[in-house]
Design a protein around this motif. Structure first.
Motif, PDB file in Angstrom:
ATOM      1  N   GLN A 158      33.489  39.496  31.365  1.00  0.00           N
ATOM      2  CA  GLN A 158      33.182  40.858  31.800  1.00  0.00           C
ATOM      3  C   GLN A 158      32.020  40.865  32.786  1.00  0.00           C
ATOM      4  O   GLN A 158      32.034  41.600  33.783  1.00  0.00           O
ATOM      5  CB  GLN A 158      32.857  41.706  30.576  1.00  0.00           C
ATOM      6  CG  GLN A 158      32.562  43.170  30.872  1.00  0.00           C
ATOM      7  CD  GLN A 158      32.390  43.964  29.596  1.00  0.00           C
ATOM      8  OE1 GLN A 158      33.366  44.327  28.945  1.00  0.00           O
ATOM      9  NE2 GLN A 158      31.148  44.230  29.206  1.00  0.00           N
ATOM     10  N   ASP A 159      31.016  40.040  32.515  1.00  0.00           N
ATOM     11  CA  ASP A 159      29.856  39.973  33.404  1.00  0.00           C
ATOM     12  C   ASP A 159      30.225  39.455  34.784  1.00  0.00           C
ATOM     13  O   ASP A 159      29.593  39.807  35.779  1.00  0.00           O
ATOM     14  CB  ASP A 159      28.776  39.061  32.807  1.00  0.00           C
ATOM     15  CG  ASP A 159      28.073  39.698  31.616  1.00  0.00           C
ATOM     16  OD1 ASP A 159      28.188  40.926  31.445  1.00  0.00           O
ATOM     17  OD2 ASP A 159      27.417  38.955  30.860  1.00  0.00           O
ATOM     18  N   ARG A 160      31.236  38.581  34.864  1.00  0.00           N
ATOM     19  CA  ARG A 160      31.623  37.979  36.140  1.00  0.00           C
ATOM     20  C   ARG A 160      32.705  38.764  36.872  1.00  0.00           C
ATOM     21  O   ARG A 160      32.981  38.475  38.037  1.00  0.00           O
ATOM     22  CB  ARG A 160      32.127  36.548  35.905  1.00  0.00           C
ATOM     23  CG  ARG A 160      31.072  35.587  35.387  1.00  0.00           C
ATOM     24  CD  ARG A 160      30.024  35.268  36.440  1.00  0.00           C
ATOM     25  NE  ARG A 160      28.991  34.388  35.929  1.00  0.00           N
ATOM     26  CZ  ARG A 160      29.021  33.075  35.997  1.00  0.00           C
ATOM     27  NH1 ARG A 160      30.053  32.474  36.545  1.00  0.00           N
ATOM     28  NH2 ARG A 160      28.024  32.349  35.518  1.00  0.00           N
ATOM     29  N   PRO A 199      34.534  41.161  39.143  1.00  0.00           N
ATOM     30  CA  PRO A 199      34.144  42.056  40.241  1.00  0.00           C
ATOM     31  C   PRO A 199      34.659  43.479  40.050  1.00  0.00           C
ATOM     32  O   PRO A 199      34.020  44.431  40.495  1.00  0.00           O
ATOM     33  CB  PRO A 199      34.764  41.397  41.474  1.00  0.00           C
ATOM     34  CG  PRO A 199      35.890  40.573  40.940  1.00  0.00           C
ATOM     35  CD  PRO A 199      35.447  40.101  39.594  1.00  0.00           C
ATOM     36  N   ALA A 253      32.312  45.123  37.576  1.00  0.00           N
ATOM     37  CA  ALA A 253      30.992  45.309  38.190  1.00  0.00           C
ATOM     38  C   ALA A 253      30.966  46.473  39.176  1.00  0.00           C
ATOM     39  O   ALA A 253      29.893  46.964  39.527  1.00  0.00           O
ATOM     40  CB  ALA A 253      30.560  44.030  38.907  1.00  0.00           C
ATOM     41  N   THR A 254      32.154  46.912  39.614  1.00  0.00           N
ATOM     42  CA  THR A 254      32.221  48.028  40.564  1.00  0.00           C
ATOM     43  C   THR A 254      32.891  49.248  39.934  1.00  0.00           C
ATOM     44  O   THR A 254      33.567  50.025  40.602  1.00  0.00           O
ATOM     45  CB  THR A 254      32.964  47.606  41.840  1.00  0.00           C
ATOM     46  OG1 THR A 254      34.228  47.009  41.483  1.00  0.00           O
ATOM     47  CG2 THR A 254      32.150  46.604  42.639  1.00  0.00           C
ATOM     48  N   SER A 308      38.064  45.458  31.916  1.00  0.00           N
ATOM     49  CA  SER A 308      37.177  44.504  31.259  1.00  0.00           C
ATOM     50  C   SER A 308      38.067  43.388  30.738  1.00  0.00           C
ATOM     51  O   SER A 308      38.875  43.621  29.833  1.00  0.00           O
ATOM     52  CB  SER A 308      36.414  45.142  30.098  1.00  0.00           C
ATOM     53  OG  SER A 308      35.895  44.128  29.240  1.00  0.00           O
ATOM     54  N   PHE A 322      31.093  35.892  44.172  1.00  0.00           N
ATOM     55  CA  PHE A 322      31.650  37.227  43.928  1.00  0.00           C
ATOM     56  C   PHE A 322      32.832  37.441  44.873  1.00  0.00           C
ATOM     57  O   PHE A 322      32.785  37.069  46.039  1.00  0.00           O
ATOM     58  CB  PHE A 322      30.566  38.272  44.186  1.00  0.00           C
ATOM     59  CG  PHE A 322      30.827  39.617  43.573  1.00  0.00           C
ATOM     60  CD1 PHE A 322      30.634  39.819  42.222  1.00  0.00           C
ATOM     61  CD2 PHE A 322      31.251  40.688  44.352  1.00  0.00           C
ATOM     62  CE1 PHE A 322      30.842  41.068  41.647  1.00  0.00           C
ATOM     63  CE2 PHE A 322      31.468  41.934  43.797  1.00  0.00           C
ATOM     64  CZ  PHE A 322      31.268  42.128  42.437  1.00  0.00           C
ATOM     65  N   LYS A 352      29.720  45.569  47.893  1.00  0.00           N
ATOM     66  CA  LYS A 352      28.782  44.895  46.988  1.00  0.00           C
ATOM     67  C   LYS A 352      28.544  43.454  47.436  1.00  0.00           C
ATOM     68  O   LYS A 352      27.411  42.964  47.407  1.00  0.00           O
ATOM     69  CB  LYS A 352      29.318  44.939  45.558  1.00  0.00           C
ATOM     70  CG  LYS A 352      28.306  44.492  44.501  1.00  0.00           C
ATOM     71  CD  LYS A 352      28.852  44.705  43.101  1.00  0.00           C
ATOM     72  CE  LYS A 352      27.827  44.329  42.024  1.00  0.00           C
ATOM     73  NZ  LYS A 352      26.683  45.254  42.003  1.00  0.00           N
TER      74      LYS A 352
END
Length: 662
Positions: free
Chosen positions: A300-302, A304, A307-308, A313, A588, A610
């Motif tokens: 989830q942290d990685r 993209p 993250a946007t 997830s 990313f 981003k």
């Protein structure tokens, strides 16, 4: 004095101790086996898939990843804490096993004692340190989960059970040792080989009588045993099962090629449904993945998309599949996961690359997309449907006439194979370098570099079709295979022996996926090809100093592990490279992968913006890439990020051609 100790001290070694102890162990193992069989029944809901080939390589990978914690350690902080805790707990397990082996087998049956002398001293201090390290690391993980609380780290009932039980087991172990030492080893040389136990012993002996210590020791010994048996019993019913499933998942992991999708047999008349609408249409490995997941949120942290602010997830998707398989396998999987989440994936593989449990996220998403496209005719937007139609009619998603596919090379002395099949390499151009004005320049520059190195380059021209990668990643397997077969027939017709492409998506598809359909020709990325020419001294360059940052495209980097060649080219051109915070395998995504190049980005913020902001933060004036999709996204991204005046996206070939000497 002899360096050893009495096993089962204070609790006895007779039937009154051994009978209940082994009955509890038998009960715990029985519950463990029963629960495991119940989980296996759930896995069997999935379709068969072979994951037992190359057993030696699989076993080696499992041992390496489990015992050395290699994948866990890729994320520092919690990774280091987990690894040290794991090693400490393994040492304690081995120590406990040695005690059982001696007390109940070698000593009982053969009068043989091995826990003595120097070996016992080493045994004692190693276990003491291991227990202390395990408590310390578990405390750190407790602080992280309940006090620091990183965003996205979910805490569930299982976490409370796991941490409480493990902490109590470790704590009671030291209290048992301390009570025993307070009675038997205080002020003896032996006590110094259990330094942490000695600290506990001194603390207990200061305020307790010997009888109280004996009572405490006996009570805690049985409590410790009960907790250990409870731990074994709970393994299949809680997150404890990852002890087994995560380890096995390393064995069952896809052995590659990395990122290659399974090719559907479209001629099989027995197949009534393509893709996956229910969990039963996924493979057993897809369901097993959900049990291997530890909810560490690294994927989830990685991601993209996550993250946007998009509704994807990877962690939640995997766990949703597991929940449905366990509770309601007939549920509509696609509706449960949510279509917008399915369409948001860029197939960048950041989730799979970082996962310590070898979970495969991307193929599950592709299977659901295949069902939506092949069975329902559903796409994420009308623009995607229009692009698919253009690919069917003209062989490219841009709506350009197929007859003009080779026009970009006008005046460059690049023959089509129909006119001259005798070339050194076949340049598979790709759709964007063939028709998009910005990327046509990259294609022309690549040919110029080849000519400067004395390489004769040919193209298929109007016979080249889209490689099919974007439509395939969007779920249209039928259209992909149609395009692939036509391309392969053309390549075989002219006896092509080497292919070079400037598109990582074409490279990945031709080099891996086309193998299932009969292509055996050697395929190279233009970055690797050009780096080889430079290294061999065939490409004369005149280095000129410049500052830049470089974007590792997902399909060149994570999918194919090509990181060095582009950087070698930058160095050869005189570039001073300033790396972005997220580079190489942690890079990313640009947002165009997974067929997203065909779709409008309507949810959340734009991924390309981003990424451009990350590039701008380096202070470099040039953003280099090796992918037409990335270059296209960054041309839009610099506008969206309002950095057009300070950051210029370029392909590495453009830099090289400006530095040709002679």
């Amino acid at each position: 004095m002899e360096f050893t100790r009495e096993i089962y001290w204070n609790v006895g070694h007779g039937l009154t101790t051994l009978a209940p102890m082994y009955l509890l162990a038998l009960a715990a193992v029985s519950v463990l086996v029963y629960g495991t069989l119940q989980r296996i029944r759930i896995y069997r809901l999935g379709q068969p898939i072979k994951r037992s080939d190359q057993p030696a390589a699989r076993l080696a990978a499992m041992v390496r990843n489990v015992l050395l914690q290699t994948r866990v350690l890729r994320v520092k902080g919690p990774g280091v804490a987990h690894a040290i805790f794991f090693w400490g707990f393994v040492a304690l397990f081995i120590g406990t096993s040695l005690i059982v082996v001696q007390a109940d087998f070698t000593d009982l049956l053969f009068d043989f004692v091995f826990l003595k002398g120097t070996f016992y001293k080493i045994f004692s201090i190693v276990l003491d340190i291991a227990g202390g390290a395990a408590i310390l690391m578990l405390s750190g993980l407790l602080v992280r989960r309940w006090i620091v609380r990183p965003p996205g780290l979910e805490t569930r009932r299982d976490d409370v059970i796991m941490h409480s039980l493990l902490f109590t087991i470790l704590l009671t172990g030291f209290l048992i040792e301390g009570a025993r030492m307070a009675v038997t080893e205080m002020n003896t040389p032996l006590s110094y080989w259990s330094p942490l136990g000695l600290v506990v012993a001194k603390g207990l002996s200061g305020g307790m009588t010997e009888q109280s210590l004996l009572t405490l020791h006996r009570g805690l010994w049985w409590l410790h045993l009960l907790l250990a048996m409870l731990f074994i019993s709970l393994i299949p019913y809680t997150k404890f099962r990852h002890i087994l499933t995560t380890s096995l998942n390393c064995f069952f992991a896809d052995r590659g090629p990395v990122g290659k999708l399974a090719t559907v047999d479209l001629e099989n008349e027995e197949i009534e449904n393509f893709g996956a609408r229910q969990v039963t249409e996924l493979s057993w490995k897809d369901i097993f993945d959900s049990d291997a997941c530890t909810l560490c949120k690294r994927c989830q942290d990685r991601c993209p998309a996550f993250a946007t602010d998009k509704p994807l997830s990877p962690m939640k998707l995997i766990n949703r599949i597991g929940e449905i398989a366990a509770t309601n396998p007939a549920m509509d999987l696609i509706d449960a996961v949510v279509k917008d989440a399915i369409w948001s994936c860029t197939t960048c593989r950041a989730c799979q690359d970082i996962c310590p449990a070898s979970i495969e996220h991307v193929n599950k998403i592709i299977e659901m997309r295949r069902n939506l496209v092949l069975m329902e005719g559903e796409f994420p937007g009308e623009e995607v449907m229009a692009a698919m139609e253009q690919v069917e009619v003209n062989g490219n998603p841009l709506g350009m006439g197929y007859a003009a596919r080779g026009d970009w090379a006008e005046g460059l002395n690049v023959p089509s194979l129909a006119d001259d099949p005798h070339v050194d390499v076949l340049y598979f151009v790709g759709c964007y370098a063939s028709f998009d004005k910005r990327n046509m320049k990259v294609a022309r520059d690549f040919v110029t570099l080849c000519h400067a190195a004395g390489i004769k380059v040919g193209i298929l021209g109007k016979e080249e079709k889209c490689c099919g990668e974007p439509v395939r990643k969007m779920g249209n397997e039928y259209l992909y295979q149609t395009l692939a077969v036509e391309n392969i027939e053309a390549l075989q017709r002219y006896g092509v022996t080497k292919i070079v492409t400037s598109c990582p998506h074409c490279f990945n598809t031709l080099a891996k996926d086309y193998r299932d359909l009969g292509l055996t020709v050697h395929v190279e990325s233009h970055a690797v090809f050009l780096a080889g020419l430079v290294q061999e001294g065939k490409l004369p360059l005149r280095p000129e100093s410049f500052d830049c940052t470089y974007h590792d495209s997902c399909y060149l980097g994570r999918h194919n592990g090509i990181y060095a060649a582009p950087r070698q080219l930058i160095k050869a051109a005189g570039g001073h490279l300033v790396e972005m915070a997220k580079n190489r395998d942690q890079a990313f995504c640009c947002s165009a992968g997974g067929g997203r190049i065909l779709a409008e980005e309507k949810l959340g913020t734009r991924i390309s913006i981003k990424r451009v902001e990350m590039a701008a933060a380096t202070g470099a004036q040039t953003l280099l890439s090796n992918c037409p999709f990335c270059l296209t996204m960054f041309e839009d991204g610099v506008k969206g990020a309002n950095v057009e005046e300070s950051l210029r996206p370029r392909d590495i070939t453009e830099i090289l051609v400006e530095r040709l000497s002679g």
